[in-house]
Every structure is written in C-alpha cells, then in structure tokens.
Design an enzyme around this catalytic site. Structure first.
Site, PDB file in Angstrom:
ATOM      1  N   HIS A  17      48.975 -26.454  64.526  1.00  0.00           N
ATOM      2  CA  HIS A  17      48.948 -25.189  63.770  1.00  0.00           C
ATOM      3  C   HIS A  17      48.845 -23.996  64.737  1.00  0.00           C
ATOM      4  CE1 HIS A  17      47.047 -27.797  60.458  1.00  0.00           C
ATOM      5  NE2 HIS A  17      48.197 -27.408  59.970  1.00  0.00           N
ATOM      6  N   LYS A  41      44.569 -31.377  47.059  1.00  0.00           N
ATOM      7  CA  LYS A  41      43.852 -32.218  48.023  1.00  0.00           C
ATOM      8  C   LYS A  41      42.344 -31.994  47.909  1.00  0.00           C
ATOM      9  CE  LYS A  41      47.521 -31.720  51.468  1.00  0.00           C
ATOM     10  NZ  LYS A  41      47.864 -31.173  52.789  1.00  0.00           N
ATOM     11  N   ARG A  90      57.840 -30.118  61.388  1.00  0.00           N
ATOM     12  CA  ARG A  90      57.537 -31.052  62.472  1.00  0.00           C
ATOM     13  C   ARG A  90      58.626 -32.099  62.636  1.00  0.00           C
ATOM     14  NH1 ARG A  90      52.189 -32.934  59.924  1.00  0.00           N
ATOM     15  NH2 ARG A  90      53.589 -32.540  58.184  1.00  0.00           N
ATOM     16  N   SER A 128      46.532 -32.983  59.972  1.00  0.00           N
ATOM     17  CA  SER A 128      45.072 -32.867  59.832  1.00  0.00           C
ATOM     18  C   SER A 128      44.473 -34.187  59.377  1.00  0.00           C
ATOM     19  CB  SER A 128      44.730 -31.765  58.833  1.00  0.00           C
ATOM     20  OG  SER A 128      45.228 -30.537  59.292  1.00  0.00           O
TER      21      SER A 128
HETATM   22  N1  COA Z   1      50.555 -29.152  63.202  1.00  0.00           N
HETATM   23  C1  COA Z   1      49.771 -30.105  62.688  1.00  0.00           C
HETATM   24  N2  COA Z   1      49.777 -30.438  61.392  1.00  0.00           N
HETATM   25  C2  COA Z   1      50.615 -29.778  60.607  1.00  0.00           C
HETATM   26  C3  COA Z   1      51.466 -28.767  61.067  1.00  0.00           C
HETATM   27  C4  COA Z   1      51.420 -28.472  62.437  1.00  0.00           C
HETATM   28  N3  COA Z   1      52.208 -27.551  62.997  1.00  0.00           N
HETATM   29  N4  COA Z   1      52.191 -28.312  60.049  1.00  0.00           N
HETATM   30  C5  COA Z   1      51.797 -28.981  58.967  1.00  0.00           C
HETATM   31  N5  COA Z   1      50.846 -29.874  59.308  1.00  0.00           N
HETATM   32  C6  COA Z   1      50.194 -30.855  58.453  1.00  0.00           C
HETATM   33  C7  COA Z   1      48.901 -30.349  57.904  1.00  0.00           C
HETATM   34  O1  COA Z   1      47.857 -30.641  58.800  1.00  0.00           O
HETATM   35  C8  COA Z   1      48.805 -31.141  56.630  1.00  0.00           C
HETATM   36  O2  COA Z   1      48.298 -32.412  56.937  1.00  0.00           O
HETATM   37  P1  COA Z   1      47.468 -33.276  55.884  1.00  0.00           P
HETATM   38  O3  COA Z   1      48.322 -33.410  54.673  1.00  0.00           O
HETATM   39  O4  COA Z   1      47.309 -34.516  56.650  1.00  0.00           O
HETATM   40  O5  COA Z   1      46.187 -32.544  55.640  1.00  0.00           O
HETATM   41  C9  COA Z   1      50.264 -31.286  56.200  1.00  0.00           C
HETATM   42  O6  COA Z   1      51.014 -31.085  57.351  1.00  0.00           O
HETATM   43  C10 COA Z   1      50.740 -30.267  55.219  1.00  0.00           C
HETATM   44  O7  COA Z   1      49.881 -29.212  55.310  1.00  0.00           O
HETATM   45  P2  COA Z   1      50.002 -27.674  55.110  1.00  0.00           P
HETATM   46  O8  COA Z   1      50.977 -27.038  56.020  1.00  0.00           O
HETATM   47  O9  COA Z   1      48.615 -27.172  55.192  1.00  0.00           O
HETATM   48  O10 COA Z   1      50.597 -27.578  53.735  1.00  0.00           O
HETATM   49  P3  COA Z   1      49.959 -28.023  52.421  1.00  0.00           P
HETATM   50  O11 COA Z   1      51.003 -28.837  51.781  1.00  0.00           O
HETATM   51  O12 COA Z   1      48.628 -28.607  52.571  1.00  0.00           O
HETATM   52  O13 COA Z   1      49.760 -26.598  51.741  1.00  0.00           O
HETATM   53  C11 COA Z   1      50.536 -24.580  50.749  1.00  0.00           C
HETATM   54  C12 COA Z   1      50.854 -25.908  51.349  1.00  0.00           C
HETATM   55  C13 COA Z   1      49.074 -24.261  50.636  1.00  0.00           C
HETATM   56  C14 COA Z   1      51.158 -23.547  51.621  1.00  0.00           C
HETATM   57  C15 COA Z   1      51.208 -24.612  49.376  1.00  0.00           C
HETATM   58  O14 COA Z   1      50.698 -25.681  48.625  1.00  0.00           O
HETATM   59  C16 COA Z   1      51.000 -23.334  48.621  1.00  0.00           C
HETATM   60  O15 COA Z   1      51.599 -22.337  48.947  1.00  0.00           O
HETATM   61  N6  COA Z   1      50.141 -23.387  47.588  1.00  0.00           N
HETATM   62  C17 COA Z   1      49.890 -22.257  46.725  1.00  0.00           C
HETATM   63  C18 COA Z   1      50.651 -22.416  45.396  1.00  0.00           C
HETATM   64  C19 COA Z   1      52.079 -22.041  45.618  1.00  0.00           C
HETATM   65  O16 COA Z   1      52.405 -20.904  45.796  1.00  0.00           O
HETATM   66  N7  COA Z   1      52.946 -23.048  45.663  1.00  0.00           N
HETATM   67  C20 COA Z   1      54.322 -22.844  46.034  1.00  0.00           C
HETATM   68  C21 COA Z   1      55.173 -22.546  44.863  1.00  0.00           C
HETATM   69  S1  COA Z   1      55.957 -23.999  44.393  1.00  0.00           S
END
Ligand code: COA
Length: 159
Positions: A17, A41, A90, A128
């Site tokens: 990140h 989650k 990724r 993560s």
């Molecule tokens: N390095 C390490 N890990 C990474 C990464 C990076 N560069 N990029 C993504 N990841 C991992 C995260 O650690 C996470 O791992 P985990 O699932 O093991 O915990 C996974 O990839 C995805 O995580 P993240 O990027 O945090 O996305 P998310 O899917 O958890 O969250 C939101 C996405 C919060 C941005 C999204 O759900 C959101 O915008 N929610 C609000 C409601 C909304 O507007 N939705 C969209 C309309 S449909």
C-alpha cells in the site's frame, strides 16, 4: 489542484500500500488515504487503530492526508474535491473486481475516474490477510510491513 483518494480497508497497511501511496503522491497535489469504515470484512484493527498505523508510517509524505469514510467512495471523493480514485493492481486476479468497481463508480459519477497503479513487483503477491496469517503463526513479516505495523500485529496476536 489535482486531488486523489486512495480508499481501502488497510487492515493493516502494508509496504505494498505504501508503494502505491508513494507513486500516487508523486502524481497528485494531494492524496487522501481513506479507510473504509463499514466493510463486509471483519477487520482485526478498529478504524482508529488502522488510522493510527497509517499515521505512524506516512509522515514522510507532505501531500498525504488520512481519513476514514462511510458509504460510497464516490460520495466521499466529491466531499473532499477529488476527481480521481487510486487503486492498486497487483495481478490479473485483481482485474475483474477492480474493473467492475471502476465502472460502477464511473456510472455513479462520470467526473470521477479510477487510476490504477502497479506496485513494485516485490509486492504483487502481498495482501493484508496474508500478513495477518503470517503474524498469527509467528512467521517473519518485517519485509512486508512497516515497523510500527509489525509491532502492532505481534501485540494483537499476543493478546
Ligand atoms: N499491497 C498489498 N495489499 C494490497 C494492495 C497493495 N498494493 N492492494 C490491495 N491489497 C490487498 C489488501 O490488503 C486487501 O487484502 P485482504 O483482502 O487480504 O485484506 C485486498 O487487497 C483488497 O483490499 P483493498 O484495496 O483494501 O480493497 P477492499 O476490497 O478491501 O476495499 C473499497 C475496497 C473499500 C475501496 C471498496 O469496497 C469501497 O469503495 N467501498 C465503499 C462502498 C463503495 O463505494 N463501493 C463501490 C461501489 S460498487
């Protein structure tokens, strides 16, 4: 002024990140790293803890602010005046989900674009939950997370 939002669960923030954040901060005038509060989650760190961990490893970035949000990311982006949502790509396996989310977000607000950045190849397999698993079972995580996050994870799993 070009403002971007980098949203995610950050449970916890990893070096992957941080790599994306660094790239984003060199491209935009201001970047909000925004912790999503209401996720499907079950996070191991509270929102407050996740923000404190982010604060502890991002002080070198002068144009980065941290925040948390509820609800839709496009609404949050509008609130802070951002035109861009940053997401990390990724591997190919991220593509489907990210593609859907980017198109839905664009459907919700045509003026907000998603920009995808690729982390350094060392971090393409990092997540993560993997880091949480490694910490839980006592494996070394020092090359995947900043020092403050390592300390917090070790403490969390000792408790
Ligand atoms: N390095 C390490 N890990 C990474 C990464 C990076 N560069 N990029 C993504 N990841 C991992 C995260 O650690 C996470 O791992 P985990 O699932 O093991 O915990 C996974 O990839 C995805 O995580 P993240 O990027 O945090 O996305 P998310 O899917 O958890 O969250 C939101 C996405 C919060 C941005 C999204 O759900 C959101 O915008 N929610 C609000 C409601 C909304 O507007 N939705 C969209 C309309 S449909």
């Amino acid at each position: 002024m070009k403002i971007a939002v980098y949203p995610g669960s950050f449970d916890p923030i990893t070096n992957g990140h941080l790599d994306i954040l660094k790239r984003a901060s060199s491209l935009f005038d201001l970047v909000y790293i925004a912790v999503a509060r209401n996720l499907q989650k079950q996070p191991i760190f509270t929102t407050k803890e996740r923000l404190a961990l982010i604060r502890g490893c991002t002080s070198e970035f002068e144009n980065v602010k941290m925040d948390s949000f509820d609800g839709l990311v496009v609404e949050y982006a509008r609130q802070v005046g951002a035109e861009v949502i940053i997401r990390g790509l990724r591997a190919l396996s991220d593509f489907d989900y990210e593609f859907q989310m980017a198109l839905m977000n664009r459907h919700l607000d045509e003026n907000i674009n998603t920009v995808f950045l690729m982390p350094h190849e060392d971090y393409t397999y990092l997540s993560s939950s993997m880091v949480r698993d490694l910490a839980k079972f006592g494996a070394e995580i020092g090359s995947f997370v900043p020092a403050n996050v390592k300390t917090a994870l070790l403490k969390k799993f000792r408790e």
